[in-house]
Design a protein around this motif. Structure first.
Motif, PDB file in Angstrom:
ATOM      1  N   ALA A   1       0.839  -1.201   0.000  1.00 30.44           N
ATOM      2  CA  ALA A   1       0.000   0.000   0.000  1.00 30.44           C
ATOM      3  C   ALA A   1       0.870   1.245   0.000  1.00 30.44           C
ATOM      4  O   ALA A   1       0.565   2.230  -0.676  1.00 30.44           O
ATOM      5  CB  ALA A   1      -0.927  -0.008   1.222  1.00 30.44           C
TER       6      ALA A   1
ATOM      7  N   LEU B   1      -1.742  -4.443  -9.342  1.00 29.89           N
ATOM      8  CA  LEU B   1      -2.086  -4.323  -7.920  1.00 29.89           C
ATOM      9  C   LEU B   1      -2.269  -2.877  -7.500  1.00 29.89           C
ATOM     10  O   LEU B   1      -2.795  -2.589  -6.429  1.00 29.89           O
ATOM     11  CB  LEU B   1      -0.968  -4.936  -7.073  1.00 29.89           C
ATOM     12  N   HIS B   2      -1.800  -1.924  -8.340  1.00 30.62           N
ATOM     13  CA  HIS B   2      -1.684  -0.549  -7.892  1.00 30.62           C
ATOM     14  C   HIS B   2      -2.995   0.038  -7.368  1.00 30.62           C
ATOM     15  O   HIS B   2      -3.052   0.631  -6.296  1.00 30.62           O
ATOM     16  CB  HIS B   2      -1.146   0.316  -9.033  1.00 30.62           C
ATOM     17  N   GLY B   3      -4.021  -0.175  -8.135  1.00 31.45           N
ATOM     18  CA  GLY B   3      -5.296   0.431  -7.739  1.00 31.45           C
ATOM     19  C   GLY B   3      -5.749  -0.052  -6.374  1.00 31.45           C
ATOM     20  O   GLY B   3      -6.134   0.743  -5.501  1.00 31.45           O
ATOM     21  N   ALA B   4      -5.653  -1.365  -6.207  1.00 33.57           N
ATOM     22  CA  ALA B   4      -6.100  -1.922  -4.933  1.00 33.57           C
ATOM     23  C   ALA B   4      -5.216  -1.432  -3.792  1.00 33.57           C
ATOM     24  O   ALA B   4      -5.702  -1.038  -2.734  1.00 33.57           O
ATOM     25  CB  ALA B   4      -6.079  -3.446  -4.995  1.00 33.57           C
ATOM     26  N   ALA B   5      -3.901  -1.420  -4.041  1.00 29.44           N
ATOM     27  CA  ALA B   5      -2.981  -1.039  -2.978  1.00 29.44           C
ATOM     28  C   ALA B   5      -3.198   0.405  -2.582  1.00 29.44           C
ATOM     29  O   ALA B   5      -3.116   0.760  -1.413  1.00 29.44           O
ATOM     30  CB  ALA B   5      -1.540  -1.247  -3.429  1.00 29.44           C
TER      31      ALA B   5
ATOM     32  N   HIS C   1      -5.753   1.995  -2.352  1.00 29.46           N
ATOM     33  CA  HIS C   1      -6.911   2.143  -1.466  1.00 29.46           C
ATOM     34  C   HIS C   1      -6.877   1.161  -0.323  1.00 29.46           C
ATOM     35  O   HIS C   1      -7.914   0.747   0.185  1.00 29.46           O
ATOM     36  CB  HIS C   1      -8.203   1.991  -2.266  1.00 29.46           C
TER      37      HIS C   1
ATOM     38  N   PHE D   1      -6.154  -1.904  -0.290  1.00 26.84           N
ATOM     39  CA  PHE D   1      -6.784  -3.171  -0.671  1.00 26.84           C
ATOM     40  C   PHE D   1      -8.267  -3.168  -0.376  1.00 26.84           C
ATOM     41  O   PHE D   1      -8.869  -4.185  -0.083  1.00 26.84           O
ATOM     42  CB  PHE D   1      -6.091  -4.355   0.006  1.00 26.84           C
ATOM     43  N   ARG D   2      -8.811  -1.986  -0.477  1.00 29.79           N
ATOM     44  CA  ARG D   2     -10.270  -1.841  -0.391  1.00 29.79           C
ATOM     45  C   ARG D   2     -10.844  -2.417   0.894  1.00 29.79           C
ATOM     46  O   ARG D   2     -11.966  -2.892   0.941  1.00 29.79           O
ATOM     47  CB  ARG D   2     -10.963  -2.504  -1.579  1.00 29.79           C
TER      48      ARG D   2
END
Lengths: 663, 320, 126, 187
Positions: free
Chosen positions: A293, A578-582, A584, A586-587
């Motif tokens: 993250a 993974l960038h988007g999830a990280a 945030h 990992f949502r």
């Protein structure tokens, strides 16, 4: 003065300072600054004296029983040993630095008096937690810290983010505190005392009936306070508070409290292999997840926040393998360099007028604007990435060494699988740490583009504090790793060849990867225009205002506090899909929202419906019926006294007849 | 049977006294005022010294028409003179004249009885004033009621002082306890009693309720003939009762030389002297104003009577 | 003597007073009726004192107290009635209904011109 | 001269039966006067009938050998209270003749309540004292002034003093109530 009295003064002084500050804040503004700094500084000096006098000797215990409780007694107890005095020293140092730093940072803030007082109270509470020998008293400090963090994180309550973050911090930590409280009670019920020494002797004698349950309950509280998975989500959001507060919370007080507690109560945890396994799993997930993250965050302080979570994961891992010496060692060195990082970040934000890495990476010459911050931050990031011979290297190696030790099955009570988990996770995190530390430094100070706005020289208190903190950042680990075992009375903490080489190499790998990614996307960065700089180039504006404005406007510019849609970010390249999830977290917040928030909201709307449409109907009916009755009765209110009297006497006659007949 | 006869005889004697003495006082007033003021009118009737003047007055009253005003409350109007007169008759029963039971009826709480019954007399004035349907009458009635209320208190207090001194409420008992120095000891009380009594009788100088020059004889404005005569008679009977009471309470009643045999004479003599003083006062003093009257009662008489009570108490405690 | 005579006399006198208090319109007449009730109590006290014959003479002492209090009560009561009359030009109990539910009509006027004259009087005496 | 001291006017002349008969007769007079008092439409007549009733009660006290009380009754009630009441009636412009509205609209309710109260109380009293007799003959009974006085000032001194304070308060209260405010100030 006796050692005990000195030690009692250490938390008492900031407390009195806080009380005086709150009382005098409005009436005598001239006293506010001395009242903020002097008690804390004195307390730091006293903590140093206490540490010197306690030294490596046997633990000092003192207790005073105010009143009998009837069942499990509660004592005002002090317990001084190597852990306590050293951590108190750290707390005093960081708190003093933060107060001095705040003098400039919140120079003209209208709420400075209350801010300073709450910081003092926060410090006092943490010192109380550190010194106390009684779980109930510890709980008092624990909860005071919770409420203080609520106030401090919400310092800029004009901004939506700060309000939400303060409430989130409060609720999430409270969520952990409830099981924690139950755990404390269960512990005391089994041990028959709230005194930590008594509990520890009971635990080591195997006197606990349900060690696993108790340990897990306590772990919930620790996870909340020390921001471990899955209760870590409040910490990144808490960046909405002023930077000095972040430094205080992350380096020395709030998050350290959880680790410190587990360290104090470690025998309770080692009594249950399951608890250790859970702790290890928690630490591993926390470490790797936070590392990923951190690599994706856009806000400079959020990067640091995730790094804190990761480092706390290291400490938790050390505890999971049953080595509290390593955990506390890492806690101490991490406290120093993390405080430095945050305070330096505050300087940078002030200079850049934004807290967005995306914006900073398109800003030339930022390092020249704030050379002190650039140098000290570089040092601290190197320490974070465990580059030898900085102090972070030694403390982290001690953790890895402990994990390796456990993985080979050499540590009593600790399953080898736990050791392996921690070791692997720790090594993986070392890579990630190196990567995000490098990314942070590169994006911040080596940006290119239009000149950064010129605010003149940064205030002396702020830069001086940075250099003060740089000393332990550089030197503490190397100087202390041979001595600390004497203070802690435990195993050696020095680095071993295997883990040392491995860890350093992995960190370098991460750093190199980040650097090459940075180089790779450099052209994109130059090509893609901007990301706005918060235009507030007015030199006289105080740093805190710049930060508050930056926080408030970040969303308007980038759409999200955590991320900016920036193709020039090396983290994006490294993380790939993974960038988007990280970015945030990992949502996890979204998951919480779906799992808890939405059902609760649905339930509340149901309750609201029941209240409005069902209960309210009865209430209205209940109000309406007397209204009607009242209208009927009002007809009897003629104002004619004789009518009233007649009715009264008639009633009396009837009663008399009834009595006469009945009696 | 003997008891009943005895009681009957006493009542008859009292009635006789009641019918005679007031007339005597009235005649005396005529003569005394005539002499003092040099008025010749009352000296003619009957020849010698105008002896028949009283008879002539009586005849004149009897001849006059008994007028009841049209708007008056007839029965109350007619009843009022009787209510004014009767209490004095009743009071006379309890006043002792001589030693050894020379009294109409020895009432145990005689002093109290006398004062209580005398207080009823004012009702006559009130009734007369209200029933006449005349504003002057009403004013007079209101004045007399106020006056009575104001002077009842000093009168009671002065009488209480004597009762304290004697240690009894019985009138013969009080006279029996008398010593000559009591007159000096109770002097203040006596003056208060006598003055307050005058005021209750609405005699000059306390006669605002009937002041003819202000409110045309007050409550009696509408009365004529025999009813008016009855009011006059009640006034003279009041003089007799007041003087008799003062004599009994403060002047020792029958005490004097040869009290055993001629005690009753002493009583009558003292009463007569006091009655003369009453007439004398009428001739000598101007009328007080209404507010002066009230002020006199509240600021002079009551404090003096209280002082008298204190003095009596002190002497009583010291000598006992 | 049969105790029932004074007792029944007291009861009947009390009831008559009760009727007067409830039925009379003029406040002074109400006060008179109150006096009747008080006297009924006094008769009872005296009679029972005679019957019990206790050494303290409780009944008679209490009677004296009652009479005294009645005198005080009549003084204060009259002062209040006069004040009311001065302010309102009427001493009718059933017209003193300021505490009633508003919007309810007053009882019919006393007599033609009576209230007006009363008002004049009130102003004259005020 | 043969002197007979009677300790109470009236009772000495009468035999026990005579006292009883007199008591009943005077009681009837009292009740009648009281009835007229509460029913007459002439306001001042009501006060005068009240005098009759109160005087009758004084006689009843005499018959009960409470001599002192009787004279107090005459002095206070007949001599002062009624005078005050008449005073009040005259100050409030009591009319001569019948007032058409001397009674309020409550009279039927009042009659009901009064009759119910009378019935209940008579029933209760008659039931309770069916066979109780009082002795009104003994000489020097409790009504003698000396006896009453000594009991009043020996056993009842404290209530007596309290009563004095009450009277003082009533006096002050009456003065305050009836005082006219100076001009220009609100009532």
């Amino acid at each position: 003065m006796t050692l005990t009295a000195l030690a009692a003064l250490v938390p008492a002084l900031p407390f009195l300072g806080a009380a005086a500050g709150l009382l005098l804040g409005r009436r005598a503004p001239g006293f506010v600054r001395p009242l903020a700094v002097l008690p804390t500084a004195t307390s730091f000096v006293l903590a140093a004296i206490v540490a010197a006098r306690q030294g490596t000797g046997p633990a000092t215990d003192a207790a005073h029983r105010l009143t009998p409780t009837g069942s499990v007694p509660i004592d005002i107890a002090l317990h001084l040993d190597g852990f306590a005095v050293l951590i108190a020293l750290l707390v005093g140092l960081v708190a003093t630095c933060v107060q001095v730093y705040s003098l400039s940072y919140l120079r003209d803030d209208p709420r400075y008096p209350s801010y300073a007082a709450v910081v003092s109270l926060f410090t006092a509470a943490m010192l109380l937690v550190v010194y106390t020998g009684d779980l109930m008293v510890l709980l008092v400090g624990w909860e005071v810290m919770g409420i203080c963090s609520y106030f401090l994180v919400g310092h800029y309550w004009e901004t939506e983010a700060a309000r939400a973050a303060s409430i989130k911090a409060f609720l999430v930590t409270k969520l952990g505190d409830v099981p924690f409280l139950i755990g404390v009670f269960a512990l005391a019920a089994d041990a028959g005392t709230f005194r930590i020494t008594g509990i520890l002797s009971t635990a080591s004698a195997g006197g606990l009936h349900h060690p696993t349950v108790i340990a897990l309950l306590l772990l919930a509280g620790v996870a909340g306070k020390s921001a471990q998975f899955p209760l870590h989500t409040w910490l990144p959001d808490a960046m909405a508070g002023p930077t000095p507060v972040s430094a205080l919370i992350h380096a020395a007080t709030m998050v350290a409290a959880g680790i410190y507690l587990v360290a104090r109560l470690l025998p309770v945890f080692t009594a249950s292999a399951a608890a250790l396994a859970v702790l290890a799993a928690m630490a591993a997930v926390t470490m790797i997840g936070s590392g990923l993250a951190a690599l994706a965050q856009d806000d400079i302080k959020r990067v640091l926040a995730y790094s804190t979570i990761g480092q706390l994961g290291y400490m938790a891992g050390a505890l999971a393998v049953g080595n509290r010496d390593a955990a506390v060692f890492h806690l101490l060195s991490h406290g120093a360099f993390k405080a430095l990082l945050f305070l330096a970040a505050g300087v940078v934000i002030h200079a850049a007028g934004t807290n967005s890495l995306t914006a900073m990476s398109r800003m030339g010459n930022l390092a020249k604007r704030v050379p002190d911050a650039a140098w000290t931050m570089g040092l601290a990031l190197a320490a974070l990435a465990a580059v030898p011979p900085l102090s972070g290297f030694f403390s982290k190696e001690s953790v890895l060494r402990a994990a390796e030790h456990a993985a080979q099955g050499d540590t009593a009570h600790v399953p080898a699988a736990v050791g392996w988990t921690v070791l692997v996770a720790g090594l993986a995190t070392a890579v990630l740490t190196g990567a995000y530390a490098s990314r942070l430094f590169l994006l911040t100070f080596l940006g290119s583009g239009p000149e950064a706005p010129d605010h003149g020289k940064q205030p002396v208190p702020m830069t001086a504090v940075l250099w003060v903190l740089a000393i332990p950042t550089v030197a503490f680990g190397g100087l202390a790793y041979r001595r600390l075992p004497d203070w802690f009375g435990g195993a050696p903490l020095g680095p071993t060849l295997t883990t040392g080489v491995l860890g350093t190499a992995l960190a370098l790998v991460g750093a190199l990867a980040a650097y090459s990614a940075w180089r790779a996307v450099g052209t994109t960065r130059a090509a893609v225009p901007l990301g706005a700089v918060v235009e507030n180039a007015d030199a006289d504006v105080e740093p805190a205002l710049v930060e508050a404005e930056a926080i408030a406007t970040h969303k308007e510019v980038y759409g999200d506090i955590a991320a900016a849609d920036d193709p020039g970010d090396p983290g994006r390249l490294l993380l790939g899909p993974l960038h988007g999830a990280a970015a945030h977290g990992f949502r996890l917040d979204a998951a919480y929202g779906a799992l808890f928030v939405r059902p609760v909201l649905a339930a509340t709307s149901l309750v609201r419906f029941l209240d409005r449409e069902v209960v309210e109907t009865w209430v209205k009916g209940a109000a309406g019926a007397p209204n009607l009755l009242g209208a009927a009765v009002r007809k009897a209110q003629t104002g004619n006294v004789q009518t009233y009297l007649g009715a009264l006497l008639a009633g009396a006659v009837v009663l008399a007849v009834l009595v006469a007949v009945g009696g | 049977m003997n008891d009943t006869l005895d009681a009957l005889l006493r009542l008859v004697a009292v009635l006789v006294v009641f019918l005679v003495l007031p007339l005597l006082v009235g005649q005396t007033e005529h003569k005394v005022m005539a002499h003092m003021q040099g008025r010749l009118g009352p000296m003619y009737a009957g020849g010698f010294h105008g002896w028949a003047q009283l008879v002539a007055d009586g005849v004149k009253f009897a001849q006059k028409e008994d007028v009841v005003p049209a708007d008056a409350d007839r029965r109350v109007f007619q009843l009022a003179p009787a209510v004014a007169l009767l209490p004095y008759l009743v009071v006379l029963i309890a006043i002792p004249v001589g030693p050894h039971g020379f009294v109409g009826e020895a009432v145990d709480a005689g002093l109290f009885f006398v004062l209580a019954v005398m207080g009823v007399g004012v009702l006559g004035s009130l009734m007369a004033g209200w029933a006449s349907a005349n504003k002057f009458s009403l004013l007079g009635a209101l004045r007399s009621a106020a006056q009575l209320m104001a002077y009842e208190l000093p009168m009671l207090l002065a009488a209480a002082s004597v009762a304290m001194a004697a240690g009894t409420l019985s009138l013969p008992g009080i006279v029996g306890q008398y010593h000559w120095w009591w007159t000096l000891w109770q002097l203040m009380g006596g003056l208060v009693f006598f003055t307050a009594g005058l005021a209750e009788l609405q005699r000059p100088p306390f006669d605002m309720p009937v002041a003819d020059s202000e409110i045309i004889f007050g409550a009696y404005t509408e009365y004529t003939g025999m009813r008016f005569a009855l009011f006059l008679l009640s006034e003279y009977a009041g003089i007799v009762v007041l003087c008799g009471l003062t004599t009994v309470l403060f002047l020792g009643g029958w005490h004097g030389p040869w009290a055993g045999s001629v005690g009753w004479l002493w009583t009558l003599l003292k009463t007569a002297v006091l009655a003369f003083v009453v007439i004398w006062l009428r001739v000598s003093y101007p009328r007080l104003r209404e507010d002066q009257l009230m002020k006199f009662a509240w600021t002079v008489l009551i404090p003096v009577s209280l002082a008298q009570i204190a003095l009596t108490g002190v002497v009583k405690v010291v000598t006992s | 003597m049969h105790l029932i005579y004074p007792a029944v006399l007291a009861v009947l006198l009390f009831s008559i007073g009760l009727y007067g208090v409830l039925a009379r319109r003029n406040a002074i007449l109400v006060l008179m009726s109150v006096e009747l009730m008080l006297n009924a109590v006094n008769i009872n006290l005296v009679a029972f004192d005679r019957w019990l014959g206790d050494g303290l003479h409780t009944g008679q002492a209490l009677t004296l107290f009652t009479i005294t209090i009645a005198a005080a009560e009549i003084g204060l009561g009259l002062a209040i009635v006069l004040l009311v009359y001065r302010n309102r030009g009427s001493s009718d109990v059933d017209r003193l209904t300021d505490l009633a539910d508003p919007g309810r009509p007053l009882p019919e006027q006393r007599a033609p011109g009576g209230t007006a004259a009363g008002d004049e009087k009130a102003e004259a005496t005020a | 001269m043969n002197v007979v001291h009677h300790n109470a006017a009236g009772s000495g002349f009468l035999s026990p039966t005579g006292v009883e008969i007199t008591f009943v007769l005077v009681g009837l007079v009292v009740l009648g006067a009281a009835l007229v008092t509460v029913t007459t439409r002439q306001l001042v007549h009501a006060a005068l009938w009240l005098v009759v009733a109160l005087g009758g009660i004084a006689v009843e006290y005499l018959l009960l050998t409470a001599e002192f009380i009787a004279w107090v009754q005459v002095l206070i009630y007949v001599g002062s209270v009624v005078v005050l009441l008449l005073f009040g009636l005259m100050l409030t412009k009591a009319p001569i003749g019948r007032s058409p509205d001397a009674d309020s609209e409550n009279r039927w309710v009042a009659l009901g309540v009064a009759l119910a109260a009378a019935g209940t109380l008579v029933w209760v009293v008659a039931d309770a004292f069916r066979s109780t007799w009082i002795d009104v003959h003994p000489a020097n009974g409790p009504g003698a002034t000396a006896v009453t006085g000594s009991s009043l000032f020996r056993f009842w001194v404290l209530p007596f003093e309290a009563l004095s304070v009450l009277l003082l308060a009533a006096l002050v209260g009456a003065i305050v109530l009836s005082r006219r405010r100076p001009e220009g100030r609100d009532r």
